[in-house]
Design a protein around this motif. Structure first.
Motif, PDB file in Angstrom:
ATOM      1  N   UNK A 368       0.755  -0.884   0.061  1.00  0.00           N
ATOM      2  CA  UNK A 368       0.048  -0.323  -0.056  1.00  0.00           C
ATOM      3  C   UNK A 368       0.838   1.102  -0.271  1.00  0.00           C
ATOM      4  N   UNK A 369       0.531   2.713   1.045  1.00  0.00           N
ATOM      5  CA  UNK A 369       1.394   3.431   0.611  1.00  0.00           C
ATOM      6  C   UNK A 369       2.838   3.817   1.311  1.00  0.00           C
ATOM      7  N   UNK A 370       3.349   2.715   2.061  1.00  0.00           N
ATOM      8  CA  UNK A 370       4.229   3.107   2.321  1.00  0.00           C
ATOM      9  C   UNK A 370       5.029   2.020   1.279  1.00  0.00           C
ATOM     10  N   UNK A 371       4.873   1.198   0.378  1.00  0.00           N
ATOM     11  CA  UNK A 371       5.502   0.552  -0.349  1.00  0.00           C
ATOM     12  C   UNK A 371       5.596   1.573  -1.525  1.00  0.00           C
ATOM     13  N   UNK A 372       4.209   2.630  -1.947  1.00  0.00           N
ATOM     14  CA  UNK A 372       4.652   3.215  -2.733  1.00  0.00           C
ATOM     15  C   UNK A 372       5.834   5.039  -2.222  1.00  0.00           C
ATOM     16  N   UNK A 373       5.157   5.475  -0.978  1.00  0.00           N
ATOM     17  CA  UNK A 373       6.434   5.928  -0.434  1.00  0.00           C
ATOM     18  C   UNK A 373       7.371   6.101  -0.590  1.00  0.00           C
ATOM     19  N   UNK A 374       8.326   4.842  -0.580  1.00  0.00           N
ATOM     20  CA  UNK A 374       9.269   4.240  -0.837  1.00  0.00           C
ATOM     21  C   UNK A 374       9.891   4.011  -2.562  1.00  0.00           C
ATOM     22  N   UNK A 375       9.469   3.392  -2.733  1.00  0.00           N
ATOM     23  CA  UNK A 375       9.781   2.546  -4.015  1.00  0.00           C
ATOM     24  C   UNK A 375       9.437   4.011  -5.561  1.00  0.00           C
ATOM     25  N   UNK A 376       8.296   5.593  -5.299  1.00  0.00           N
ATOM     26  CA  UNK A 376       8.272   5.764  -5.264  1.00  0.00           C
ATOM     27  C   UNK A 376       8.699   8.226  -4.853  1.00  0.00           C
ATOM     28  N   UNK A 377       9.658   7.053  -3.847  1.00  0.00           N
ATOM     29  CA  UNK A 377      10.323   8.217  -3.190  1.00  0.00           C
ATOM     30  C   UNK A 377       9.614   9.755  -2.707  1.00  0.00           C
ATOM     31  N   UNK A 378       7.628   9.595  -2.906  1.00  0.00           N
ATOM     32  CA  UNK A 378       7.208  10.191  -2.962  1.00  0.00           C
ATOM     33  C   UNK A 378       5.073  10.318  -3.765  1.00  0.00           C
ATOM     34  N   UNK A 379       4.771  10.421  -2.325  1.00  0.00           N
ATOM     35  CA  UNK A 379       3.206   9.664  -2.615  1.00  0.00           C
ATOM     36  C   UNK A 379       2.579  11.061  -3.671  1.00  0.00           C
ATOM     37  N   UNK A 380       2.871  11.720  -3.860  1.00  0.00           N
ATOM     38  CA  UNK A 380       2.168  12.825  -4.869  1.00  0.00           C
ATOM     39  C   UNK A 380       2.911  12.849  -6.387  1.00  0.00           C
ATOM     40  N   UNK A 381       2.822  12.609  -7.084  1.00  0.00           N
ATOM     41  CA  UNK A 381       3.282  12.639  -8.393  1.00  0.00           C
ATOM     42  C   UNK A 381       2.956  13.187  -9.149  1.00  0.00           C
ATOM     43  N   UNK A 382       2.722  14.447  -9.712  1.00  0.00           N
ATOM     44  CA  UNK A 382       1.851  14.523 -10.248  1.00  0.00           C
ATOM     45  C   UNK A 382       1.493  14.576 -11.385  1.00  0.00           C
ATOM     46  N   UNK A 383       0.804  14.723 -12.879  1.00  0.00           N
ATOM     47  CA  UNK A 383       0.147  13.962 -13.887  1.00  0.00           C
ATOM     48  C   UNK A 383       1.566  15.667 -15.237  1.00  0.00           C
ATOM     49  N   UNK A 384       1.607  16.392 -14.597  1.00  0.00           N
ATOM     50  CA  UNK A 384       2.214  16.945 -16.284  1.00  0.00           C
ATOM     51  C   UNK A 384       3.527  16.582 -15.284  1.00  0.00           C
ATOM     52  N   UNK A 385       3.848  15.676 -14.460  1.00  0.00           N
ATOM     53  CA  UNK A 385       5.396  15.749 -14.634  1.00  0.00           C
ATOM     54  C   UNK A 385       5.655  14.396 -15.050  1.00  0.00           C
ATOM     55  N   UNK A 386       4.565  13.527 -15.139  1.00  0.00           N
ATOM     56  CA  UNK A 386       5.058  11.924 -15.852  1.00  0.00           C
ATOM     57  C   UNK A 386       4.496  11.680 -17.484  1.00  0.00           C
TER      58      UNK A 386
END
Length: 425
Positions: A368-386
């Motif tokens: 869940x969110x713990x994994x995403x925070x570690x693998x992504x580095x942030x829970x908030x990745x904006x659409x324009x950045x992607x």
């Protein structure tokens, strides 16, 4: 395309994902960073070793688990190959290379690590165990085989370990016989799989317990996925990606490499194949009829409402789950030069389930969110950045894989100013 054209200053590496064969851990590599999450223990993993020894200093271009899950390999633009023990996540050996590394593979028996460089050479090192049953990299790398001055884009061992398959930027797929002593070189060529009209970007094997030797599947810049009998080099079937995803690609995509197959992932001991396409916010799900030796489409799985264009795919053995990442090593122009990575999972991947293939919401991903925070580095990745990351990787891949054409005058100038000519003077 002349030198200096095509945004050559844009050189980014894609975010990568690898999944442990038993689905006990997952690794995301972005820029020089390895991010490991222990799925069985539901916790982030801290890589253990002497400080600074095993850290990569430049973009990681290739990661791979061993088929038995005991080893993990990472390599890239810093000309280093790190071999890790998965039990302790300790680096058991670092190999220094002459050129930047583009792909890696580990033999099915876990005794040999192969890696390829951008000059077209495949190297090999052996992995052994000491008296305390601790693994270590034994020898310095030795050349195993080579393509002729062409970037090797992908390496794969056949499921039975008989062959090592290597693909390159010049649309060739070479099938080499793995000798009893790989450190002495692989001098016997079994076959060439020829037919792609552009660079070959990815390789994998489709196999089941009933069809254990498997069939080779490849993806390319020519917008096709092709099925091969690697033992004979015979082309068995062609799937045209562009004809199926044109309605799903975003509007306004210009230039070359619109329907490039960037990655594919065959489900171990199963017949399904997930295909990532450079302009598709989702994946193409194929089925391989092994007895009939054909490819067919199951469906196009879209990620609605997001500009999520996968750069890498991964799955474990026996799992009904496929992992996808989108992102790049750096992104300029949005007030940030930090890596961008977004992680998704899809259920219903295997053929032995009645479940509809579905992209999971964030709160249903393992960890869940713990994994995403570690693998992504942030829970908030904006659409324009992607979206910007997808475009940056498209341009970088074009610069890397599309061979440049030079005028006669430019060719002569490049010959006169070659580095080896300067050194001779």
């Amino acid at each position: 395309m002349e030198e200096g054209e095509g945004n050559r200053e844009v050189e980014v590496a894609p975010a990568l994902v690898a999944v442990h064969p038993s689905h006990s851990s997952v690794v995301v590599a972005v820029a020089s960073d390895l991010r490991v999450y222990d799925l069985s223990g539901d916790r982030p993993v801290t890589l253990g070793d002497e400080p600074g020894r095993s850290n990569h200093s430049d973009s990681i271009r290739a990661i791979r688990y061993a088929p038995d899950g005991e080893l993990f390999v990472s390599a890239g633009d810093d000309k280093r190959v790190n071999v890790w023990s998965v039990d302790s996540w300790r680096c058991i050996g670092t190999v220094c290379c002459e050129k930047r590394v583009s792909s890696v593979a580990i033999s099915p028996n876990g005794l040999y690590v192969c890696f390829a460089d951008k000059f077209g050479v495949v190297w090999v090192v052996s992995v052994e165990k000491d008296d305390a049953d601790q693994q270590f990299v034994k020898d310095k790398p030795t050349p195993m085989l080579a393509h002729y001055c062409s970037i090797i884009t992908s390496l794969a061992f056949s499921p039975d370990g008989r062959f090592l398959v290597s693909a390159d930027r010049d649309s060739k797929i070479r099938v080499s016989v793995v000798p009893k002593e790989p450190l002495k070189g692989a001098h016997e060529i079994q076959s060439f799989c020829l037919g792609h009209s552009e660079f070959v970007s990815c390789l994998d094997f489709v196999y089941t317990s009933e069809y254990s030797k498997g069939l080779l599947v490849s993806g390319s810049g020519d917008s096709t996925v092709r099925l091969w009998d690697c033992e004979t080099g015979s082309l068995l079937d062609i799937f045209d990606v562009g004809s199926k995803v044109d309605d799903f690609a975003p509007n306004g995509v210009e230039g070359e490499m619109h329907y490039v197959v960037t990655d594919l992932c065959a489900s171990p001991n199963d017949t399904r194949i997930a295909v990532a396409v450079q302009s598709l916010n989702g994946i193409v799900l194929l089925n391989c009829d092994l007895p009939g030796k054909t490819l067919s489409i199951i469906m196009v799985v879209r990620i609605a409402g997001e500009a999520f264009i996968p750069t890498s795919l991964g799955t474990g053995s026996g799992q009904n789950l496929m992992w996808m990442v989108a992102g790049v090593s750096k992104l300029t122009g949005l007030d940030s030069t930090l890596p961008i990575v977004l992680v998704k999972t899809m259920t219903g991947f295997r053929s032995n389930t009645d479940q509809e293939p579905t992209v999971q919401p964030s709160n249903e991903i393992p960890g869940s969110l713990k994994l995403l925070e570690h693998l992504q580095g942030s829970l908030q990745v904006e659409g324009p950045a992607i979206s910007a990351a997808a475009n940056a990787w498209r341009l970088a891949m074009c610069n890397l894989m599309v061979k440049k054409q030079y005028s006669a005058e430019t060719r002569e100038f490049r010959k006169r100013t070659r580095n080896d000519k300067k050194a001779a003077q």
